[in-house]
Enzyme design. Structure first.
Site, PDB file in Angstrom:
ATOM      1  N   THR A 258       0.784  -1.294  -0.013  1.00 49.14           N
ATOM      2  CA  THR A 258       0.004  -0.050  -0.055  1.00 49.14           C
ATOM      3  C   THR A 258       0.788   1.305   0.033  1.00 49.14           C
ATOM      4  OG1 THR A 258       0.072  -0.111   2.403  1.00 49.14           O
ATOM      5  CG2 THR A 258      -1.951  -0.943   1.096  1.00 49.14           C
TER       6      THR A 258
ATOM      7  N   VAL B 177       6.384   2.892  -2.577  1.00 48.92           N
ATOM      8  CA  VAL B 177       7.195   2.007  -3.224  1.00 48.92           C
ATOM      9  C   VAL B 177       6.270   0.487  -3.941  1.00 48.92           C
ATOM     10  CG1 VAL B 177       9.292   0.392  -3.356  1.00 48.92           C
ATOM     11  CG2 VAL B 177       9.409   2.560  -2.208  1.00 48.92           C
TER      12      VAL B 177
ATOM     13  N   SER C  22      -4.402  -2.857   7.386  1.00 52.48           N
ATOM     14  CA  SER C  22      -4.859  -3.209   6.089  1.00 52.48           C
ATOM     15  C   SER C  22      -5.259  -4.282   5.697  1.00 52.48           C
ATOM     16  CB  SER C  22      -3.698  -2.739   5.026  1.00 52.48           C
ATOM     17  OG  SER C  22      -3.292  -1.414   5.263  1.00 52.48           O
TER      18      SER C  22
ATOM     19  N   CYS D  17      18.191   5.116  -3.366  1.00 56.50           N
ATOM     20  CA  CYS D  17      17.669   5.865  -4.833  1.00 56.50           C
ATOM     21  C   CYS D  17      18.798   6.718  -5.200  1.00 56.50           C
ATOM     22  CB  CYS D  17      16.330   6.548  -4.819  1.00 56.50           C
ATOM     23  SG  CYS D  17      16.184   7.597  -3.177  1.00 56.50           S
TER      24      CYS D  17
ATOM     25  N   HIS E 221      16.145  12.253  -9.399  1.00 51.21           N
ATOM     26  CA  HIS E 221      17.253  12.862  -8.529  1.00 51.21           C
ATOM     27  C   HIS E 221      18.269  13.266  -9.521  1.00 51.21           C
ATOM     28  CE1 HIS E 221      15.292  11.534  -5.088  1.00 51.21           C
ATOM     29  NE2 HIS E 221      16.143  10.532  -4.781  1.00 51.21           N
TER      30      HIS E 221
END
Lengths: 369, 369, 369, 369
Positions: free
Chosen positions: A15, A18, A43, A156, A258
């Site tokens: 959820t 990512v 969830s 990242c 980025h």
């Protein structure tokens, strides 16, 4: 992959930001079928659209619209050949360990095991050879594993930088010094992540832990795997030629992508010229492509000639976010060469890396699909 | 300054972005009185509010609401003891030369004469001693001048960087290497300047000519003035100890305030520690303060201890924009020390510098007020 | 106010966004002295700079740098003649009731008591006459109060709208219809408030509860106070002439300043012309000014003639945020007149309103200072 | 369309923002082939990548990478069955007239001929029936035309609004009143268009000419085509039931996607309920779909149930930008019903409308392909 074979996969943290990217990418994957979704206990039991606060520009794929979310317990995922983890670091440690202990192949985007001496930290366009340590990871586990393991992908911001650096080391030999300043997108902080009051008409010259990640992960990724006398493998942290790395990380009001300014010094004297660097970057190809990984970019690095590129808004979708863009390759008056690199932090910087890693593991037979 | 004396000043380019800043700042100046406004022929003859597209957050000062705009011709400014120029570079060259030739003291924010071997390039908190070259500038002019000269201030991105560097050189001796990445505000490009389509959700890793300015101006400003055998003065471009400078400039979606990540190497071995650097920065004082320049900051450099400062939105108004803010002073694994610096590009980076330069010239008797 | 007299005040919720504004404004107030700061138990006992995540563009005022934060309990504030509340709604209900019960005069920015039939909802430039209900509020309290009461100010979006509407009703009699679309700044949601991922390159056409607040509060504020047969006062909710209000609220990527497009229909036929409306708005004065409240704007409404004003970035500091700006007054083809209004949500829309309300209460003798 | 047939098309203003969108969309069109590109004389003779400052997130399509740009003269486009115009208004008038006079079918995004009594103003999902006036446009031309004509599409802000209004009129009969406030993206102003200094941390409550366009174009589009006694057709401007329209237009810092808050009053009493409105919007289908236009959206209007949608960043790519999104359908206390509508201004608001108009003209035989 055998014609027509499909592999059941699960997604942990489905959820979250990512997780939503994993779903978007995997819902149209030629090999993988989304089979199970995992998220937090609150969830669990809900159908996915009720559990997720969907924030992607494309709607929830029909394949998961009716799927029920499960708790992130290995028992719920035993029929998945591969599990992807988009879990937050504060819960990923225990859950991912439990999945591996249950002999499940797990590809994680979380940071928890990146520094583990038996877990490979793989940027799929750079160091898939590090998958070679998995046999040892399994053997040293107690009890030993036959199918389970953890593979992590990089932070990242690290990911975008090491890809062109790998191209340079491949062409010109080891680097000695790396100075990098990043300008990182808000999506790198997840949701809700960065408060708008902190970033509108502003930049924040600090991202907790980020500089340490770049300075450390770069060495593990660009380094080799070496065997000691007893046949034990370990990561050499670029010991063949020490590499000093200095990073300065900034958050900027950009949604995705980025950007980094990079200066490098080569061991080789004289160093390559800007034109040689450009050619080496443009020519860079990887195992992920030659081995036929479906999510690998057709072309890895786009080298821009325009003076003002790459830019996140114009270039972040290059190769659907799986490639990186480099521009402004020129001489650095202090080190040797400087350039600008842009990578899509939510694609190659996160879920796409995990997926190509899994594809590589399938192709190389590390995962029994 | 004698009690109660006021000096008439003129402003060229009064309708532009820099001109509007000059007006805002000078309308409440204790020494200077705005006496004449100059702009392009199409503005000439109009009252100021009709000629200017006012874009400041404070209204047009009452002192200029009824003033008529004149063409930028020296004849219109003969009753001004000082003229400030906020002209664009494409017209500044000829106009500023004409003003100097008319024996008028001119302080320019434009780039045109910064590289002139007889024109000082002065950041008032760094190198007011370079005013010493003005006698020579006047003497070498044909015909020689008695009152006229040109003084320039630095590019907005250079200014913020050289102030802490001057503090470091004052405390620890010469620097050898400087690597800087800037993240520059849109106001640095003037109005209309940067298209919103180019910068919203984006950064642009290129600003035309900016890196060259930083790499060159830094040497002129931090360097000395030397005399040759014949008594001729020249700028030594930091020749006492060669300094290599590498800049990477980026435009970011910030309205005001240029941020830079800076790494430096000192000649001195071992280099100072981060704590020594912090103390030297915090202790830095300048002639502009000790000589009582009213627009000089009370404190020059604010050294932040918080890990995530300085930030443009929170810190750009430090000392009403006349000071600079430094944070994150730490060791650099490649060079010696790295830190973050923020300077208000529309204040100390532009009009405020010109004004303090003029104040210094008055105090030092270079201008006959 | 007697010459030289100063009044001790306390601030609840002092570490939050509204609390920080109270501190900034009150630190330089001619009548009020910040005497006590209150916040959550986890902040209590800390000195203010350690407890607050300060986010203002000016530094923490020296007056509070050494102050210790207390829990929000009446016992800690008994030496304050006035207490301002910037508490969040989820805790404001009980705490504010406790302060009133302790006979403390409390001016609240929270929404909890705005709909209370004995609590006045006061926009200080509109309906200070509603202070008349305080005697009844005290008398009906159990036990009756001699000094304590609660006065609330309006929601930040309501405030900006009702000021020009009050000017119109004063000049032209009652309004019958009001259609308003707001474009509200992110600071209206507090900190961390709106996620940057929700608002960068985006607008959100919904703010929970906001439209209901505008539609209801407008009636209470613009309405009168009436006495029934038994002498009991009540708010008539604009019953002298029913007013229908329809609001559509949007969050936009603006830091400070709520803009609204407004269309109104007057009871009076024919309605006033745009020029008459402009003149009435520009001429509007209020008790807050005539009674000498030091935080009241000198001029209440700035009426712009330029076609593209007001704009939040250029006009939100009008009268230091205490006034409002109106522009584009023109005929509405559906109702009668339409215009644009801008108000600074963190000034007149929040803390400034509370402070002027307190000033009015002092001047009118409702607070015994 | 006959299987395998392809139609040569030309694009005027090919280097501009709208032209770039035409190229992106038409490079993959199943019927149309980009055959000629036209731009200003200074671009003529260059290959397209050299002439255009490409600003799309996808690269220049290979189909036009080698194409040479021509001047916008009819002689250069005689082998095009259809020409699309993305010209700026300041040059579109004469050029488009010349193309029509040369008997070329022209679909224009420019505003110049929208008010021409013989030129249809067509939003393809609303009033394709207005193509019926083309025979008359040709016949009245001097000399009469056999193939040439001009069809315009609407202003980008009008387009998004009239689509749901058309659905409402189809279901519930004529509207009487419409009050709309728009929040329009910067891309609507072209490139360079809006200065970043005007829109970062800001909104501008004015767009020149925009309110007049919405108030006028809505009537032409939603109105009918009527025949007079002599058989002459004219646009009735919604005369069957007068419709009063009031628009307030704002520029907001959003890249793509115009959002509007809309309030409407129906002639029908009682008016439909919000639920009936939702159903009518969701059920709306158009000729463009039933006639098989390949660029028409599969579904025209997405009706959101979530309280905070549509949002530009999340919903502007609905149906690849060819559909519109509506949310927050609820009662309006002043008129009858209010809701939020979002349309992609660079897709259905511009080039996509022109293209579907051309598809409709082909299907209906107005263009001889």
């Amino acid at each position: 992959m055998e014609e027509g074979r499909r592999i059941n996969i699960g997604i942990l943290g489905a959820t979250g930001t990512v997780g939503q990217r994993f779903i978007t990418l995997l819902s149209k994957h030629p090999w993988f079928i989304i089979h199970k979704l995992g998220a937090s206990p609150r969830s669990a039991g809900k159908i996915y659209p009720k559990a997720a606060n969907w924030k992607q520009a494309t709607p929830i794929p029909s394949a998961v619209r009716q799927m029920v979310v499960h708790e992130c317990k290995p028992d719920n995922f035993t029929d998945c050949a591969i599990v992807f983890s988009g879990l937050d670091a504060d819960v990923a440690g225990d859950i991912e360990a439990a999945f591996r202990a249950a002999d499940i192949a797990l590809f994680s985007n979380a940071k928890n095991y990146r520094r583990d001496p038996h877990v490979p930290l793989i940027v799929p366009l750079v160091n898939p050879s590090h998958l070679s340590i998995i046999a040892q990871q399994r053997a040293l586990h107690s009890p030993p594993l036959s199918k389970g393991f953890i593979v992590t992908n990089a932070n990242c911001s690290t990911t975008g930088i090491v890809i062109p650096l790998a191209a340079l080391e491949k062409a010109f030999g080891p680097l000695e010094q790396l100075l990098v300043t990043t300008m990182q997108a808000i999506s790198g902080a997840g949701y809700p992540g960065v408060s708008s009051l902190d970033i509108l008409d502003n930049i924040v010259p600090f991202i907790s832990g980020e500089e340490e990640k770049i300075e450390w992960e770069t060495l593990k990724i660009l380094g080799g795997v070496v065997d000691d006398d007893r046949g034990l493998k370990s990561f050499d942290m670029h010991a063949r030629h020490p590499l000093r790395v200095s990073a300065a990380c900034n958050r900027v009001p950009v949604i995705d992508g980025h950007t980094a300014t990079v200066s490098v010094r080569f061991a080789q004297r004289p160093p390559p010229s800007p034109q040689q660097v450009r050619e080496a970057l443009a020519a860079f190809t990887t195992d992920a492509q030659s081995l036929g990984c479906p999510s690998a970019p057709v072309h890895t690095i786009s080298v821009h000639e325009e003076p003002d590129r790459p830019q996140p808004r114009l270039d972040r979708y290059y190769q659907e976010g799986a490639g990186v863009s480099v521009g402004r390759v020129r001489q650095c008056p202090v080190l040797d060469i400087k350039f600008v690199v842009l990578a899509n932090n939510v694609s190659i910087g996160a879920a796409t890396s995990s997926i190509i890693n899994a594809e590589l593991a399938v192709v190389k037979g590390v995962v029994q699909a």
